[in-house]
Design an enzyme around this catalytic site. Structure first.
Site, PDB file in Angstrom:
ATOM      1  N   SER A 237       2.955   2.972   5.654  1.00  8.28           N
ATOM      2  CA  SER A 237       3.001   4.140   6.517  1.00  8.28           C
ATOM      3  C   SER A 237       1.593   4.620   6.830  1.00  8.28           C
ATOM      4  O   SER A 237       0.621   4.038   6.369  1.00  8.28           O
ATOM      5  CB  SER A 237       3.796   5.260   5.849  1.00  8.28           C
ATOM      6  N   LYS A 238       1.527   5.687   7.609  1.00 13.82           N
ATOM      7  CA  LYS A 238       0.227   6.182   8.070  1.00 13.82           C
ATOM      8  C   LYS A 238      -0.759   6.406   6.937  1.00 13.82           C
ATOM      9  O   LYS A 238      -1.949   6.180   7.070  1.00 13.82           O
ATOM     10  CB  LYS A 238       0.393   7.507   8.836  1.00 13.82           C
TER      11      LYS A 238
END
Length: 466
Positions: A237-238
């Site tokens: 994820s980010k």
RNA sequence: GUCCCGUUCAUCUAGAGGCCUAGGAUCCCAGCCUUUCACGCUGGUUACAGGGGUUCGACUCCCCUACGGGACGCCA
């Protein structure tokens, strides 16, 4: 029937590396078999889909060179068709209206969880014959008995009992169709023969197969590729840093290097590490795809990127590094031929950004000396050595490698010192301490004017720092 | 919690019962090369999750446990 695969992202963000790898595998499978590759935008979630995301995905696909033969198709353009299918299902009694409130569903879920059961719809409206005038959703009438089985091209046999599956919603109360319905209709209508997607879809597959069967359609082949995890082992994820494909472009990675890295994440062909796109196409086979998830490792990507910088066409690398020079405020047209600079510097950089940084001194005077390099090179009689070599260099008519080298060796001989006593201060004087190639090549590329100017500056620096 | 999927060096992986005292790559360490830094070359440390079976023989087959991931949404 021609083999056909597709990549079907939902436009709720940029193209990330996980999606890109799924797209790559789909694309390779199609190319390997001489089939076709389709791009479909799954934008039925009106709330979260955005035009910017669509553009970001298209941009990423283009940068990676994953060209599609059909599409992009947009699901929002096909609502009539979905409704037609839903109505047909309704007519055949294979779907039904359900007026259960969200509150009732929520309560049901809580009770089931409390009873340690898998939460699922209880079929409350299955035989209630809800009026079309009431607010309602449409649910698919999933078979109650038996099990659904399929041969996953990567994992082998997967079977799920129908008792595990509930009656999924195929049309929302606002009249829009949902994912599990649209994906089946599209894959059927578009003639997709091989559905290659992330393994987070394994659980959806049995219910989708039931949908295919309800419609009397042929079921495609499925291949579920494992996920890519972040360095900490959780889903990417980010917060794991760069996960957007375009961010890698910005950070100075070549598309072919990213592609090469991605193809080796979960797929292998013996011990081979480096694959040109043509080799990938030739050797790719779903049966060689791993079943276990893998962790994204930037170190290895960097190594691969450096390999591509070193062994790639210097003219192409120069073309790609040029904008990064621009980011540093440098116009590569003002100075030595960028292609020559690339050839001289390329084995010293893992990314195009690094390549630009270590090549800046060819185009402009550096701000200050690298502290460690200066300390080491500018000690002792360094200023004498610089003065001596400057005299010989200044007298040179031809600023080419051979005479430049000669000038340095002549100085060394005249001074009766080791080569390094002259070469080291000279190198630091001219480069500031930046990594650089053979001294004569460095001097040649930097040019006469800048070389002499920087030697003077260094002599001054040494004397004022005594 | 229930169901599904998975588990070889730190990481990516080879391995389809004997070829494995488990191979390659990245990373790390040491040495060589060398006018800097790299590249390159040589060498080194490190792995079959655990337990039961099956078999003459298991990293490879089966079962259990542990651990990890995913799904369970009027998201896709």
């Amino acid at each position: 029937m021609t083999l056909k695969t597709r990549f079907a992202p939902s436009p709720t963000g940029y193209l990330h590396v996980g999606g890109a790898r799924t797209a790559l595998f789909s694309w390779l499978h199609a190319r390997h078999h001489g089939g076709r590759f389709v791009l479909r935008i799954e934008d039925t979630d009106l709330e979260r889909s955005t035009a910017e995301s669509v553009n970001a995905i298209l941009e990423g696909m283009t940068w990676l060179g994953l060209e599609y033969d059909e599409g992009p198709f947009y699901q929002t353009h096909r609502f009539d068709r979905y409704n037609q299918v839903i109505d047909a299902l309704l007519e055949k009694g294979l779907a039904y209206r359900c007026s259960c409130s969200k509150e009732r569903l929520e309560k049901l879920r809580e009770e089931q969880m409390a009873a340690k059961q898998k939460p699922r719809y209880d079929g409350h409206c299955r035989d209630r014959d809800v009026s079309p005038d009431e607010p309602h959703v449409i649910r698919f009438r999933n078979p109650l008995e038996g099990e659904v089985e399929f041969q996953d091209l990567i994992r082998g046999r997967i079977a799920v009992s129908n008792a595990e599956l509930d009656d999924l919603i195929i049309r929302r109360s606002d009249g829009s169709p949902t994912y599990n319905l649209t994906v089946v209709v599209d894959d059927h209508d578009m003639g997709i023969t091989h559905v290659i997607r992330g393994d987070d879809h394994i659980n959806n597959t049995p219910r989708q197969i039931n949908l295919y069967q309800a419609m009397g359609w042929e079921v495609p082949q499925f291949a579920h590729v494992p996920m890519i995890l972040g360095e900490d082992g959780s889903r990417l994820s980010k917060r794991h840093g760069a996960v957007s494909v375009m961010q890698y472009k910005e950070q100075g990675y070549l598309p072919e290097a990213l592609l090469n890295y991605l193809v080796r994440l979960g797929w292998s062909h013996g011990d081979q590490e480096i694959f040109s796109v043509d080799e990938m196409i030739e050797r790719f086979d779903l049966k060689d795809v791993n079943r276990a998830p893998s962790t994204f490792n930037t170190e290895k990507l960097k190594w691969l990127n450096q390999q591509y910088i070193i062994h790639g066409d210097p003219a192409r690398v120069a073309h790609l590094v040029s904008p990064h020079m621009g980011d540093l405020g440098i116009d590569p047209a003002q100075g030595p031929d960028l292609v020559e600079v690339v050839k001289a510097q390329r084995e010293r950089a893992a990314t195009l950004v690094e390549l630009a940084q270590i090549s800046a001194f060819y185009y402009r005077d550096f701000e200050q000396y690298d502290e460690k390099a200066a300390k080491k090179a500018f000690k002792g009689e360094a200023d004498q050595a610089l003065r001596a070599v400057r005299e010989r260099l200044a007298a040179l008519e031809d600023w080419q490698r051979e005479p430049l080298h000669q000038a340095v060796t002549d100085t060394v001989e005249a001074l009766g010192v080791g080569f390094g006593k002259v070469a080291m201060p000279l190198r630091v004087a001219v480069t500031g301490g930046s990594p650089s190639p053979d001294l004569d090549l460095t001097l040649h590329l930097v040019g006469r004017e800048a070389t002499l100017r920087r030697i003077d500056r260094a002599i001054e620096f040494i004397q004022s720092n005594r």
